[in-house]
Write an enzyme that holds these catalytic residues in place. Structure first.
Site, short mmCIF file in Angstrom:
data_model
loop_
_atom_site.label_atom_id
_atom_site.label_comp_id
_atom_site.label_asym_id
_atom_site.label_seq_id
_atom_site.Cartn_x
_atom_site.Cartn_y
_atom_site.Cartn_z
N HIS A 136 -112.46 133.48 50.14
CA HIS A 136 -113.46 132.80 49.31
C HIS A 136 -114.46 132.16 50.28
CE1 HIS A 136 -110.17 132.52 46.05
NE2 HIS A 136 -110.98 133.54 45.80
N GLU A 167 -114.70 128.41 51.24
CA GLU A 167 -113.48 127.76 51.72
C GLU A 167 -113.32 128.10 53.22
OE1 GLU A 167 -110.33 129.08 49.15
OE2 GLU A 167 -111.43 128.51 47.32
N HIS A 177 -106.77 129.33 52.47
CA HIS A 177 -107.68 128.95 51.39
C HIS A 177 -107.94 127.45 51.43
CE1 HIS A 177 -107.37 132.69 48.74
NE2 HIS A 177 -106.53 132.93 49.72
N GLU A 234 -103.02 126.95 51.09
CA GLU A 234 -104.12 126.07 50.67
C GLU A 234 -104.08 124.85 51.58
OE1 GLU A 234 -106.26 126.65 48.18
OE2 GLU A 234 -105.34 128.27 47.01
#
Length: 498
Positions: free
Chosen positions: A119, A122, A226, A334
């Site tokens: 992404h 990110e 991420h 994440e």
């Protein structure tokens, strides 16, 4: 170092001796260092950045390219730079190999990888991967743990899978979707074939390049970096059925609008291994294992890990694809509550993640590894293997190699190859080091009219011809307008929370 021999250790020794005796004439490759986690290597040292080569700032594509090329030139014996393709706008999708054998695959060394910036908005992972590269190459001669890792592993690092999205993202933006997608407006982490549901989204150059990449290299372990949350999320990301919010409606199609994201977990046959890998990352992280909630409205995760579908289900994710199609165990990491935090915070993120990033990769040396040969000691390529009771398969490389990450215990390995009689081998895995297991197959005697193995064991539609897949689950799919509404809610949740 004093060793206490246990029954498990003696069994492992017996299996290993029998394996070597059965393959006495086979040229078994020697590891550069003996892989023995019991050797108690010292912990990796803290990284001291040198701003002359790399500072804690965000790097655009041209700066990223210059750093990778300069590093490859400066450390030719430890790095090799290659591109797997180009983005829609023509930016190279760079990958840097960091290893003591960077230019060619060495027998017995597992290939592992990190992918960042899938992404575009990110980018913390993008920058941490650049610093990971600098840390590894600058520490090889002085850090025993790093030297062991690079001597026994080939690490492929892809800092940015979505350089076009990054180019339009804005520093300091913690939420939202600007830059998340590629130049055509596609979410690349919803663009892979899906095991549970048909994914009709048109393939994009970036995802097509990754699919081609992982079809050529037998990756054992992978991490995808991420932002937007603080958790290690493991497969499956998708689920055959999504639970509805209770009490709103019972049977109407309108219920699709109220799909809940507190769904039940969707567990793989290797759930114990995925939880372990996620915990390795979370527990070595400065904060993740505390289960920190990024915002009051977002969930807190016990021990800093979650099953992907239990968090919120998604279709077309990269980690499910790599696991089901190729047997590569990938975890989604994440690593920042803010998607695109200010550059001055990057040093803190590195300090939080440094040990996790190293220890996670070392887990490729856990479980079982070996070779599959014919009775003339020739390697068998694309032999299909499965751990009995774990119905997601994996295959041998062109050199007959295989790896599988497993926790300590007793297992049975099932091996099939076209033209050979199948075999089942019992083995044991211990904590201290991987089990070395070499398998010899004998030619099968086919009777007239019999079908080849590849036709007796048909894979589910889509994946390459592995012999094993978990049975395809049934599901109740939404369609039309309500499918679009559900998809929109899913995208909104993704934009807010990762």
């Amino acid at each position: 170092m004093t060793r206490r021999w246990t029954i498990t250790s003696l069994l492992l020794l017996l299996i290993y001796v029998c394996s070597r005796s059965a393959n006495a004439q086979t040229q078994i490759p020697e590891q550069t260092n003996t892989i023995d986690l019991e050797a108690a290597l010292p912990e990796p040292r803290a990284y001291i950045p040198d701003s002359q080569y790399l500072d804690f700032v965000y790097h655009n594509h041209e700066e990223l390219t210059r750093f990778l090329r300069a590093t490859s030139a400066r450390y030719p014996n430890l790095t090799a730079l290659y591109s797997i393709g180009k983005s829609i706008q023509g930016r190279e999708l760079w990958v840097l190999v960091v290893s003591s054998s960077p230019y060619e695959h060495m027998l017995g060394k597992p290939d592992v990888k990190y992918v960042g910036n899938i992404h575009g908005n990110e980018p913390v992972g993008r920058e941490l991967l650049l610093h990971l590269i600098q840390y590894l190459v600058s520490s090889y001669e002085t850090d025993q743990y790093v030297k062991w890792l690079l001597d026994n592993t080939r690490i492929h690092i892809m800092p940015s899978m979505n350089p076009d999205g990054y180019a339009v993202s804005k520093e300091g933006t913690c939420d939202g979707g600007q830059g998340r997608y590629n130049a055509r407006g596609f979410d690349l982490n919803r663009n892979f074939p899906d095991y549970f549901k048909q994914n009709n989204k048109r393939g994009q150059p970036e995802t097509d390049a990754v699919k081609d990449w992982i079809s050529k290299i037998q990756f054992v372990l992978s991490g995808s970096l991420h932002g937007g949350a603080l958790v290690a999320s493991y497969p499956y990301d998708n689920t055959p059925n999504a639970r509805r919010l209770k009490g709103i409606c019972r049977s109407s199609a309108l219920c699709a609008m109220f799909q809940t994201y507190s769904a039940a977990p969707s567990l793989t046959p290797d759930d114990d291994v995925f939880k372990h890998l996620s915990l390795v990352y979370a527990k070595n992280h400065a904060k993740m294992s505390r289960g920190v909630a990024c915002k009051s409205a977002t969930p807190a995760f016990e021990n800093g890990i979650t099953n992907g579908a239990a968090w919120y289900p998604l279709t077309g994710g990269m980690q499910d694809y790599q696991y089901v199609w190729y047997g590569c165990m990938e975890v989604t990491l994440e690593i920042s509550c803010c998607k695109y935090p200010p550059a001055y915070e990057l040093r803190k993120y590195w300090e939080d993640n440094q040990l996790s990033m190293i220890k996670f990769l070392a887990e490729a040396h856990r479980g079982v590894q070996g070779f599959v040969f014919d009775n003339n000691n020739n390697p068998i390529e694309r032999a299909s293997l499965k751990i009995k009771g774990r119905d997601v398969g994996f295959q041998t490389t062109k050199h007959g190699e295989f790896w599988r990450i497993l926790l300590p215990g007793y297992y049975k390995l099932e091996v099939f190859a076209e033209g050979f009689a199948p075999r089942e081998i019992e083995f044991v895995v211990v904590e201290q080091h991987p089990t070395l297991l070499n398998v010899t197959l004998t030619p099968s005697k086919r009777t007239e009219g019999s079908l080849p193995i590849s036709q007796l064991y048909r894979p589910v539609p889509g994946p390459p011809p592995h012999l094993y897949r978990p049975p395809t689950p049934g599901y109740s799919g939404d369609s039309g307008l309500f499918s679009s509404i559900t998809s929109g809610l899913n995208n909104l949740y993704s934009n807010l929370f990762g």
